[in-house]
Design a protein around this motif. Sequence first.
Motif, PDB file in Angstrom:
ATOM      1  N   UNK A   1     -41.070  97.306  20.338  1.00  0.00           N
ATOM      2  CA  UNK A   1     -40.129  96.564  19.359  1.00  0.00           C
ATOM      3  C   UNK A   1     -38.917  97.178  18.907  1.00  0.00           C
ATOM      4  N   UNK A   2     -38.796  98.592  18.898  1.00  0.00           N
ATOM      5  CA  UNK A   2     -37.586  98.993  18.527  1.00  0.00           C
ATOM      6  C   UNK A   2     -36.521  99.101  19.526  1.00  0.00           C
ATOM      7  N   UNK A   3     -36.923  98.970  20.848  1.00  0.00           N
ATOM      8  CA  UNK A   3     -36.031  99.094  21.745  1.00  0.00           C
ATOM      9  C   UNK A   3     -35.374  97.728  21.798  1.00  0.00           C
ATOM     10  N   UNK A   4     -36.246  96.513  21.488  1.00  0.00           N
ATOM     11  CA  UNK A   4     -35.506  95.375  21.737  1.00  0.00           C
ATOM     12  C   UNK A   4     -34.675  95.095  20.513  1.00  0.00           C
ATOM     13  N   UNK A   5     -35.130  95.761  19.331  1.00  0.00           N
ATOM     14  CA  UNK A   5     -34.229  95.656  18.081  1.00  0.00           C
ATOM     15  C   UNK A   5     -32.883  96.453  18.286  1.00  0.00           C
ATOM     16  N   UNK A   6     -33.179  97.338  18.984  1.00  0.00           N
ATOM     17  CA  UNK A   6     -31.920  98.306  19.282  1.00  0.00           C
ATOM     18  C   UNK A   6     -30.738  97.738  20.140  1.00  0.00           C
ATOM     19  N   UNK A   7     -31.680  96.869  21.305  1.00  0.00           N
ATOM     20  CA  UNK A   7     -30.605  96.269  22.246  1.00  0.00           C
ATOM     21  C   UNK A   7     -29.975  95.117  21.555  1.00  0.00           C
ATOM     22  N   UNK A   8     -30.524  94.469  20.700  1.00  0.00           N
ATOM     23  CA  UNK A   8     -29.959  93.385  19.881  1.00  0.00           C
ATOM     24  C   UNK A   8     -28.890  93.833  19.206  1.00  0.00           C
TER      25      UNK A   8
ATOM     26  N   UNK B   1     -19.156  98.938  13.593  1.00  0.00           N
ATOM     27  CA  UNK B   1     -19.381 100.324  13.768  1.00  0.00           C
ATOM     28  C   UNK B   1     -20.873 100.536  13.095  1.00  0.00           C
ATOM     29  N   UNK B   2     -21.039  99.860  11.998  1.00  0.00           N
ATOM     30  CA  UNK B   2     -22.250  99.966  11.294  1.00  0.00           C
ATOM     31  C   UNK B   2     -23.436  99.366  12.218  1.00  0.00           C
ATOM     32  N   UNK B   3     -23.086  98.401  12.801  1.00  0.00           N
ATOM     33  CA  UNK B   3     -24.137  97.854  13.877  1.00  0.00           C
ATOM     34  C   UNK B   3     -24.307  98.962  15.134  1.00  0.00           C
ATOM     35  N   UNK B   4     -23.516  99.327  15.539  1.00  0.00           N
ATOM     36  CA  UNK B   4     -23.511 100.532  16.723  1.00  0.00           C
ATOM     37  C   UNK B   4     -24.449 101.622  16.012  1.00  0.00           C
ATOM     38  N   UNK B   5     -24.094 102.256  14.849  1.00  0.00           N
ATOM     39  CA  UNK B   5     -24.999 103.139  14.238  1.00  0.00           C
ATOM     40  C   UNK B   5     -26.490 102.933  14.262  1.00  0.00           C
ATOM     41  N   UNK B   6     -26.569 101.760  13.619  1.00  0.00           N
ATOM     42  CA  UNK B   6     -28.069 101.042  13.502  1.00  0.00           C
ATOM     43  C   UNK B   6     -28.744 100.872  14.959  1.00  0.00           C
ATOM     44  N   UNK B   7     -28.067 100.563  15.855  1.00  0.00           N
ATOM     45  CA  UNK B   7     -28.507 100.297  17.027  1.00  0.00           C
ATOM     46  C   UNK B   7     -28.925 101.883  17.534  1.00  0.00           C
ATOM     47  N   UNK B   8     -28.100 102.601  17.339  1.00  0.00           N
ATOM     48  CA  UNK B   8     -28.418 104.199  17.950  1.00  0.00           C
ATOM     49  C   UNK B   8     -29.451 104.737  17.113  1.00  0.00           C
ATOM     50  N   UNK B   9     -29.743 104.207  15.766  1.00  0.00           N
ATOM     51  CA  UNK B   9     -30.874 104.778  15.043  1.00  0.00           C
ATOM     52  C   UNK B   9     -32.039 104.106  15.593  1.00  0.00           C
ATOM     53  N   UNK B  10     -32.268 102.915  15.872  1.00  0.00           N
ATOM     54  CA  UNK B  10     -33.373 102.254  16.620  1.00  0.00           C
ATOM     55  C   UNK B  10     -33.576 102.707  17.765  1.00  0.00           C
ATOM     56  N   UNK B  11     -32.688 103.073  18.645  1.00  0.00           N
ATOM     57  CA  UNK B  11     -32.979 103.936  19.878  1.00  0.00           C
ATOM     58  C   UNK B  11     -33.604 105.070  19.832  1.00  0.00           C
ATOM     59  N   UNK B  12     -33.169 105.891  18.629  1.00  0.00           N
ATOM     60  CA  UNK B  12     -33.791 107.257  18.558  1.00  0.00           C
ATOM     61  C   UNK B  12     -35.054 107.184  18.062  1.00  0.00           C
TER      62      UNK B  12
END
Length: 97
Positions: free
Chosen positions: A44-51, A69-80
């Motif tokens: 689920x987190x990978x799907x959210x990160x990709x989105x 930039x905030x969206x990119x940081x949120x996606x990196x956090x989800x990947x992490x």
Amino acid sequence: MGILTTLLDIATAFLRLLEAEGRILKRAVMNAGWALACIGVASLLVLAAAGFFLTGVYQYLAAQLSPAAASLLVSLLAFLLALIFAGIAKWRTADPK
């Protein structure tokens, strides 16, 4: 009397063996359950990160603003977080040998 004692000893040993095997089976089932739960969360987190990543790239390229930039940081956090949960799943299912 000796045969009855021997049979009871064998039955007792067999029941103790069943108990020990049951504990091992319970531990294996719990490990598998934790692994499945962590893999589900990681998926689920990978799907959210990709989105979030795709949304961030789109917003960044379209508007050149800080919300992207905030969206990119949120996606990196989800990947992490996905990597952390996958690591936990691998750690929980590792063979202790």
